[in-house]
Design a protein around this motif. Structure first.
Motif, PDB file in Angstrom:
ATOM      1  N   THR A   4      16.157 -20.132   1.942  1.00  0.00           N
ATOM      2  CA  THR A   4      16.826 -21.022   0.987  1.00  0.00           C
ATOM      3  C   THR A   4      17.916 -20.284   0.232  1.00  0.00           C
ATOM      4  OG1 THR A   4      15.397 -20.556  -0.922  1.00  0.00           O
ATOM      5  CG2 THR A   4      14.638 -22.242   0.641  1.00  0.00           C
ATOM      6  N   ILE A   5      18.866 -21.083  -0.275  1.00  0.00           N
ATOM      7  CA  ILE A   5      19.948 -20.597  -1.130  1.00  0.00           C
ATOM      8  C   ILE A   5      20.038 -21.518  -2.338  1.00  0.00           C
ATOM      9  CG2 ILE A   5      22.453 -20.318  -1.330  1.00  0.00           C
ATOM     10  CD1 ILE A   5      22.457 -19.750   1.715  1.00  0.00           C
ATOM     11  N   ARG A   6      20.079 -20.913  -3.512  1.00  0.00           N
ATOM     12  CA  ARG A   6      20.343 -21.669  -4.743  1.00  0.00           C
ATOM     13  C   ARG A   6      21.696 -21.224  -5.263  1.00  0.00           C
ATOM     14  NH1 ARG A   6      17.753 -24.295  -9.108  1.00  0.00           N
ATOM     15  NH2 ARG A   6      18.812 -23.957 -11.096  1.00  0.00           N
ATOM     16  N   GLY A   7      22.627 -22.157  -5.369  1.00  0.00           N
ATOM     17  CA  GLY A   7      23.957 -21.852  -5.879  1.00  0.00           C
ATOM     18  C   GLY A   7      24.141 -22.434  -7.259  1.00  0.00           C
ATOM     19  N   ASN A   8      24.590 -21.613  -8.190  1.00  0.00           N
ATOM     20  CA  ASN A   8      24.717 -22.019  -9.590  1.00  0.00           C
ATOM     21  C   ASN A   8      26.177 -22.120 -10.020  1.00  0.00           C
ATOM     22  OD1 ASN A   8      21.841 -21.800  -9.882  1.00  0.00           O
ATOM     23  ND2 ASN A   8      22.083 -19.594 -10.133  1.00  0.00           N
ATOM     24  N   ARG A   9      26.509 -23.212 -10.689  1.00  0.00           N
ATOM     25  CA  ARG A   9      27.820 -23.343 -11.323  1.00  0.00           C
ATOM     26  C   ARG A   9      27.720 -23.347 -12.837  1.00  0.00           C
ATOM     27  NH1 ARG A   9      28.184 -25.812  -6.477  1.00  0.00           N
ATOM     28  NH2 ARG A   9      27.176 -27.734  -7.159  1.00  0.00           N
ATOM     29  N   VAL A  10      26.523 -23.289 -13.345  1.00  0.00           N
ATOM     30  CA  VAL A  10      26.273 -23.117 -14.779  1.00  0.00           C
ATOM     31  C   VAL A  10      25.151 -22.095 -14.928  1.00  0.00           C
ATOM     32  CG1 VAL A  10      26.996 -25.465 -15.406  1.00  0.00           C
ATOM     33  CG2 VAL A  10      24.593 -25.003 -14.877  1.00  0.00           C
ATOM     34  N   GLY A  11      24.979 -21.598 -16.142  1.00  0.00           N
ATOM     35  CA  GLY A  11      23.916 -20.620 -16.372  1.00  0.00           C
ATOM     36  C   GLY A  11      24.339 -19.235 -15.928  1.00  0.00           C
ATOM     37  N   ASN A  12      23.377 -18.415 -15.526  1.00  0.00           N
ATOM     38  CA  ASN A  12      23.699 -17.031 -15.149  1.00  0.00           C
ATOM     39  C   ASN A  12      24.360 -16.991 -13.776  1.00  0.00           C
ATOM     40  OD1 ASN A  12      21.805 -15.826 -12.894  1.00  0.00           O
ATOM     41  ND2 ASN A  12      20.533 -17.233 -14.094  1.00  0.00           N
ATOM     42  N   TYR A  13      25.159 -15.972 -13.564  1.00  0.00           N
ATOM     43  CA  TYR A  13      25.868 -15.791 -12.295  1.00  0.00           C
ATOM     44  C   TYR A  13      25.403 -14.524 -11.582  1.00  0.00           C
ATOM     45  CZ  TYR A  13      29.105 -19.560 -13.550  1.00  0.00           C
ATOM     46  OH  TYR A  13      29.664 -20.767 -13.871  1.00  0.00           O
ATOM     47  N   ASN A  14      24.117 -14.216 -11.711  1.00  0.00           N
ATOM     48  CA  ASN A  14      23.560 -13.054 -11.041  1.00  0.00           C
ATOM     49  C   ASN A  14      23.253 -13.374  -9.578  1.00  0.00           C
ATOM     50  OD1 ASN A  14      23.610 -11.518 -13.388  1.00  0.00           O
ATOM     51  ND2 ASN A  14      21.597 -12.258 -14.031  1.00  0.00           N
ATOM     52  N   TYR A  15      23.176 -12.303  -8.781  1.00  0.00           N
ATOM     53  CA  TYR A  15      22.779 -12.424  -7.380  1.00  0.00           C
ATOM     54  C   TYR A  15      21.404 -11.794  -7.189  1.00  0.00           C
ATOM     55  CZ  TYR A  15      27.617 -13.508  -6.027  1.00  0.00           C
ATOM     56  OH  TYR A  15      28.862 -14.093  -5.884  1.00  0.00           O
ATOM     57  N   GLY A  16      20.605 -12.400  -6.316  1.00  0.00           N
ATOM     58  CA  GLY A  16      19.316 -11.818  -6.016  1.00  0.00           C
ATOM     59  C   GLY A  16      18.699 -12.426  -4.770  1.00  0.00           C
ATOM     60  N   VAL A  17      17.689 -11.746  -4.239  1.00  0.00           N
ATOM     61  CA  VAL A  17      16.980 -12.212  -3.044  1.00  0.00           C
ATOM     62  C   VAL A  17      15.489 -11.965  -3.216  1.00  0.00           C
ATOM     63  CG1 VAL A  17      16.773 -12.083  -0.545  1.00  0.00           C
ATOM     64  CG2 VAL A  17      18.950 -11.506  -1.627  1.00  0.00           C
ATOM     65  N   LEU A  18      14.699 -12.985  -2.991  1.00  0.00           N
ATOM     66  CA  LEU A  18      13.246 -12.865  -2.920  1.00  0.00           C
ATOM     67  C   LEU A  18      12.882 -12.846  -1.441  1.00  0.00           C
ATOM     68  CD1 LEU A  18      10.917 -12.815  -5.050  1.00  0.00           C
ATOM     69  CD2 LEU A  18      10.559 -15.237  -4.500  1.00  0.00           C
ATOM     70  N   ILE A  19      12.256 -11.747  -1.007  1.00  0.00           N
ATOM     71  CA  ILE A  19      11.923 -11.577   0.404  1.00  0.00           C
ATOM     72  C   ILE A  19      10.419 -11.772   0.587  1.00  0.00           C
ATOM     73  CG2 ILE A  19      11.982 -10.027   2.385  1.00  0.00           C
ATOM     74  CD1 ILE A  19      14.270  -8.543   0.995  1.00  0.00           C
ATOM     75  N   HIS A  20      10.049 -12.639   1.507  1.00  0.00           N
ATOM     76  CA  HIS A  20       8.646 -12.926   1.795  1.00  0.00           C
ATOM     77  C   HIS A  20       8.236 -12.203   3.075  1.00  0.00           C
ATOM     78  CE1 HIS A  20       8.645 -16.180  -1.222  1.00  0.00           C
ATOM     79  NE2 HIS A  20       9.862 -16.424  -0.788  1.00  0.00           N
ATOM     80  N   TRP A  21       7.471 -11.125   2.905  1.00  0.00           N
ATOM     81  CA  TRP A  21       6.882 -10.439   4.042  1.00  0.00           C
ATOM     82  C   TRP A  21       5.486 -11.022   4.333  1.00  0.00           C
ATOM     83  CZ3 TRP A  21       9.662  -7.045   0.667  1.00  0.00           C
ATOM     84  CH2 TRP A  21      10.682  -6.325   1.281  1.00  0.00           C
TER      85      TRP A  21
ATOM     86  N   LYS B 161      22.729 -31.338  -3.715  1.00  0.00           N
ATOM     87  CA  LYS B 161      23.676 -30.859  -4.723  1.00  0.00           C
ATOM     88  C   LYS B 161      23.831 -31.860  -5.848  1.00  0.00           C
ATOM     89  CE  LYS B 161      27.916 -32.835  -2.722  1.00  0.00           C
ATOM     90  NZ  LYS B 161      28.266 -33.750  -3.820  1.00  0.00           N
ATOM     91  N   ASN B 162      24.239 -31.330  -7.008  1.00  0.00           N
ATOM     92  CA  ASN B 162      24.778 -32.153  -8.086  1.00  0.00           C
ATOM     93  C   ASN B 162      25.958 -31.391  -8.674  1.00  0.00           C
ATOM     94  OD1 ASN B 162      23.707 -30.222  -9.906  1.00  0.00           O
ATOM     95  ND2 ASN B 162      21.808 -31.384 -10.148  1.00  0.00           N
ATOM     96  N   GLU B 163      26.407 -31.777  -9.835  1.00  0.00           N
ATOM     97  CA  GLU B 163      27.597 -31.148 -10.404  1.00  0.00           C
ATOM     98  C   GLU B 163      27.383 -29.661 -10.686  1.00  0.00           C
ATOM     99  OE1 GLU B 163      30.525 -31.652 -14.319  1.00  0.00           O
ATOM    100  OE2 GLU B 163      29.164 -33.269 -13.747  1.00  0.00           O
ATOM    101  N   ASP B 164      26.166 -29.274 -11.025  1.00  0.00           N
ATOM    102  CA  ASP B 164      25.899 -27.917 -11.502  1.00  0.00           C
ATOM    103  C   ASP B 164      25.244 -26.993 -10.483  1.00  0.00           C
ATOM    104  OD1 ASP B 164      26.911 -28.633 -13.998  1.00  0.00           O
ATOM    105  OD2 ASP B 164      24.941 -29.304 -14.716  1.00  0.00           O
ATOM    106  N   TYR B 165      24.556 -27.541  -9.498  1.00  0.00           N
ATOM    107  CA  TYR B 165      23.759 -26.703  -8.600  1.00  0.00           C
ATOM    108  C   TYR B 165      23.823 -27.195  -7.161  1.00  0.00           C
ATOM    109  CZ  TYR B 165      21.604 -25.727 -13.141  1.00  0.00           C
ATOM    110  OH  TYR B 165      21.392 -25.411 -14.457  1.00  0.00           O
ATOM    111  N   ASP B 166      23.577 -26.272  -6.243  1.00  0.00           N
ATOM    112  CA  ASP B 166      23.299 -26.582  -4.842  1.00  0.00           C
ATOM    113  C   ASP B 166      21.986 -25.919  -4.464  1.00  0.00           C
ATOM    114  OD1 ASP B 166      25.966 -27.212  -2.682  1.00  0.00           O
ATOM    115  OD2 ASP B 166      26.221 -27.202  -4.845  1.00  0.00           O
ATOM    116  N   VAL B 167      21.211 -26.555  -3.603  1.00  0.00           N
ATOM    117  CA  VAL B 167      20.078 -25.919  -2.947  1.00  0.00           C
ATOM    118  C   VAL B 167      20.231 -26.180  -1.448  1.00  0.00           C
ATOM    119  CG1 VAL B 167      17.588 -25.850  -2.619  1.00  0.00           C
ATOM    120  CG2 VAL B 167      18.528 -26.102  -4.921  1.00  0.00           C
TER     121      VAL B 167
END
Length: 305
Positions: A224-241, A206-212
């Protein structure tokens, strides 16, 4: 299939979910109306004095339920449980959920507890013990678990088994709901919807703006999870089959996530059955607790339920 019209009770009127749920359940003209029951009995709860989102909104939502939706105001959690068929426990502060649930569990009526279920593994485990002791039909989750775009992707069975997932979304922080228990729980719920139970370790950067957040499952899969505190606040999921990669753009689907979640809640209330295993809900709480520890120490933390 809905078999009867249920009398629903609501506990905790200090969250925007009060308005969102009432609009979908009580207004038959709503284009995404969820049938099967209406909210008729409400108890505001005691607002958390150190949590502005709680004490600053409880009066507004209480007035709305009484004046707009004609719900009857009662003076305790027990009074709600006595008068209704099923209960929506929505208090915005996860710290109070255990104490509130203690007051209604013995009634044995179906209960949905809004996210976060609790703010520690210990509290979550105590809730689950009460659920089992009193055989309460029960579920707790974030609405992001049932985003229609994600559901549609998971119905694609032609691509083989799921080998991993990368989730993203806003991750604002709230001191009273530590770390991922606040907004981070949404991405965690999406991750578990895709991956299922069985995470064995978690590492946070983590840093002030993001978490991974990186979780490693017992079978070797990685999510994995990417958490944003700046930039866009959209939600999404990339699924690997095994055969392909799919993307669920949660915000792009027209159907409200609350409507999709309420359909599952009403199924619980009508049938007594939830499609979320209690052990998975407990593991999600523990995953968050371990991720929070890793955010502080920078070290990999093993899950040990």
């Amino acid at each position: 299939m809905m078999t009867r019209q249920l009398k629903l009770g609501m506990i905790g009127l200090d969250t925007s979910h009060v308005s969102a749920f009432a609009a979908l359940l009580n207004d038959a003209a709503n284009p995404y109306h969820v049938p099967g029951g209406t909210i008729q009995v409400v108890y505001p709860g005691i607002a958390s004095e150190d949590f502005e989102i709680s004490y600053g909104r409880v009066r507004t939502f209480t007035d709305e339920m009484v004046n707009k939706y004609n719900a009857r105001l009662v003076d305790s959690e027990q009074a709600v449980a006595e008068e209704c068929d099923a209960i929506l426990l929505l208090s915005v502060d996860g710290r109070v959920h255990l104490e509130q649930f203690r007051k209604i569990a013995a009634f044995g009526k179906p209960v949905f507890i809004d996210k976060p279920l609790a703010v520690s593994t210990e509290q979550a485990r105590e809730i689950m013990e009460l659920v089992k002791r009193y055989q309460v039909p029960f579920m707790s989750c974030s609405s992001l678990r049932y985003g229609e775009a994600l559901t549609e992707q998971l119905q694609r069975t032609e691509n083989g088994s799921i080998r991993g997932a990368d989730c993203f979304g806003p991750m604002m922080l709230q001191p009273t709901q530590p770390g991922l228990y606040w907004y981070g729980i949404h991405a965690v719920e999406m991750l578990y919807r895709v991956m299922g139970q069985g995470c064995q370790s978690v590492t946070a950067t983590k840093n002030e703006d993001y978490d991974v957040i990186v979780g490693v499952w017992k079978d070797g899969r990685i999510g994995t999870i990417r958490g944003n505190r700046v930039g866009n606040y959209n939600y999404g999921v990339l699924i690997h089959w095994e055969k392909e990669v799919g993307f669920a753009d949660i915000n792009a689907h027209p159907k409200p996530m609350y409507a999709s979640m309420l359909e599952h809640i009403m199924h619980l209330f009508q049938s007594g059955e939830s499609n979320i295993d209690l052990d998975e809900t407990l593991e999600i709480m523990h995953f968050i607790e371990c991720a929070n520890e890793s955010r502080i120490t920078g070290k990999t933390v093993r899950l040990c339920l």
